[in-house]
Design an enzyme around this catalytic site. Structure first.
Site, mmCIF file in Angstrom:
data_model
loop_
_atom_site.group_PDB
_atom_site.id
_atom_site.type_symbol
_atom_site.label_atom_id
_atom_site.label_comp_id
_atom_site.label_asym_id
_atom_site.label_seq_id
_atom_site.Cartn_x
_atom_site.Cartn_y
_atom_site.Cartn_z
ATOM 1 N N GLU A 221 76.314 48.931 26.011
ATOM 2 C CA GLU A 221 75.203 49.727 26.090
ATOM 3 C C GLU A 221 74.068 48.972 25.508
ATOM 4 O OE1 GLU A 221 75.990 53.658 26.292
ATOM 5 O OE2 GLU A 221 76.795 53.892 28.179
ATOM 6 N N GLU A 341 81.185 52.267 33.348
ATOM 7 C CA GLU A 341 81.506 53.566 32.710
ATOM 8 C C GLU A 341 80.682 54.722 33.732
ATOM 9 O OE1 GLU A 341 80.203 54.548 28.712
ATOM 10 O OE2 GLU A 341 80.885 52.839 28.040
#
Ligand SMILES: *[C@@H]1O[C@H](CO)[C@@H](O)[C@H](O)[C@H]1NC(C)=O
Length: 420
Positions: A221, A341
């Site tokens: 991320e 995710e």
């Protein structure tokens, strides 16, 4: 830079005799009687390659589709004898539901049970724990996506690199210096090289030659809010993707971004969950055009991204978010999509586990339909799946099969659809 003293790794371990693994005994000793089955097993364990927007097991010429999950703490749990059985349980239980890819952390920078204890210094015990994770995955026919760093402070990440830089006297002002400072980049590259070229002490296979590893992920991320233009992160992605490919041309590489559209595609900014996310220094289209990137990474957290808790709005967001990214991956980028995710927390009572299953089914359906039409390859990885006995690690997102038989059925059903 690399001459920094590193007491543990440089001296203590270089003199230890490599153990001959069980696999070597099998190969050396009883070759003739087992060779044919070994050969068959090897064919089945062919490396996964990318063909345009699809994944294939090259040797077998069979398509490969991801049905995956996350369990980030496998290496840490493997580092302790008391918790190591949970690693085997996590992988075995997932395999039992038909899952075939696990995404997990191959980093732990500084702090407790660190793999990287300081720049250029790696803890051999923790490396052996990672060896165990890779070898258990192989044993259960589970592929791995290994993330190499974190944007967030958990397990070290950007913040730890910046602390190390400051300790070494480098003038740094922000965590985002991780992406631009030459000293920090040299720490990261050295770490990546140590992991990628690691020779597994259990299997004797170098990580870079091991088909168990499906892909390297540059960083979980990444965001670089100090440069909303995206130039700084883009330069880092280009440099690091090429670097990984230069030491490991075999494996696939993905970035690890959440998938926000950025300045290069102003017309797509309205697909983002809010105005802010288009200005965090990431850029889904441009980032994935970097040389060396094979897979498009996207996350889905409508539960925290959207301000309201109207379930219908959440499902509508998932539909739009996935359809746009799948369309871009297939038609514009020409690469498979990895929903690295997706998950839904039931911790604060906003949603229950029944809606979590509806959410999961919605994600799977959005992938299944273009996949069945031959438009896209890749797949989706649930955040997250835990074995029994790891409940204390639950952040509200964990699915534990023993408590969620219907979620187990949902995952098993999806794996059957992918097989047929
Ligand atoms: C799984 O598939 C079976 C058989 O098609 C079906 O009866 C069941 O409702 C499905 N369960 C879930 C949770 O999707």
């Amino acid at each position: 830079m690399g001459d920094m003293m590193c007491p543990l790794t440089a001296t203590a371990w270089s003199t230890t005799t490599p153990r001959i693994s069980l696999l070597s005994y099998v190969l050396l000793g009883v070759a003739s009687s087992t060779m044919s089955t070994e050969q068959e097993a090897d064919d089945e364990w062919a490396a996964v390659e990318r063909r345009g927007a699809h994944l294939v097991m090259a040797a077998a010429e069979r398509p490969f589709v991801i049905h995956g999950f996350n369990t980030y703490w496998l290496m840490s749990f493997a580092a302790d004898e008391a918790t190591r059985p949970r690693v085997t349980a996590a992988i075995a239980e997932a395999a039992g539901a038909g899952l075939n890819v696990c995404r997990t952390w191959a980093f732990n920078d500084g702090g407790y049970r660190a793999l990287q204890t300081a720049p250029f210094c790696y803890d051999e015990e923790v490396f052996r724990a990672l060896d165990f994770v890779v070898s258990e995955a192989r044993r259960h026919k589970m592929r791995l996506i290994l993330a190499l760093c974190n944007n967030w402070e958990d397990y070290g990440g950007k913040t730890q690199y910046v602390s190390w830089g400051k300790e070494a006297g480098v003038d740094l002002t922000s965590d985002d210096d991780f992406f631009s400072d030459p000293t920090l980049k040299s720490y990261y590259k050295a770490f990546v090289e140590a992991v990628v070229t690691r020779i597994n002490t259990i299997t004797n296979v170098a990580y870079k030659d091991d088909p168990t590893i499906l892909a390297w992920e540059l960083i979980n991320e990444p965001r670089c809010s100090s440069d909303p233009s995206g130039d700084m992160l883009q330069a880092w992605i280009e440099e690091m993707a090429s670097y990984v490919k230069s030491i490991d041309p075999l494996h696939l590489v993905e970035i690890g971004v959440e998938g926000y559209y950025g300045p290069s595609t102003p017309e797509l900014l309205l697909v983002n969950p809010d105005d802010y996310s288009g200005h965090v220094g990431t850029d889904f289209i441009r980032n994935h055009q970097a040389l060396g990137i094979d897979l498009a990474s996207v996350h889905i957290y409508s539960d925290t991204w959207l301000p309201d808790s109207i379930e219908e709005n959440h499902l509508q967001f998932v539909n739009t978010w996935m359809q746009q990214h799948i369309d871009d991956a297939a038609n514009l980028l020409g690469m498979p999509i990895v929903i690295g995710e997706f998950g839904l927390s039931v911790k604060d009572g906003k949603f229950d586990s029944e809606f979590r299953e509806t959410f999961m089914q919605t994600v799977y359906n959005n992938f299944l339909s273009p996949w069945e039409r031959g438009m896209i390859g890749g797949g989706c990885l649930l955040w997250q799946l835990f074995p029994e006995g790891a409940e204390h690690m639950d952040d509200g997102y964990a699915v534990i099969f023993a408590n969620s038989p219907s979620t187990f059925n949902l995952l098993s059903n999806h794996s059957r659809k992918l097989e047929s």
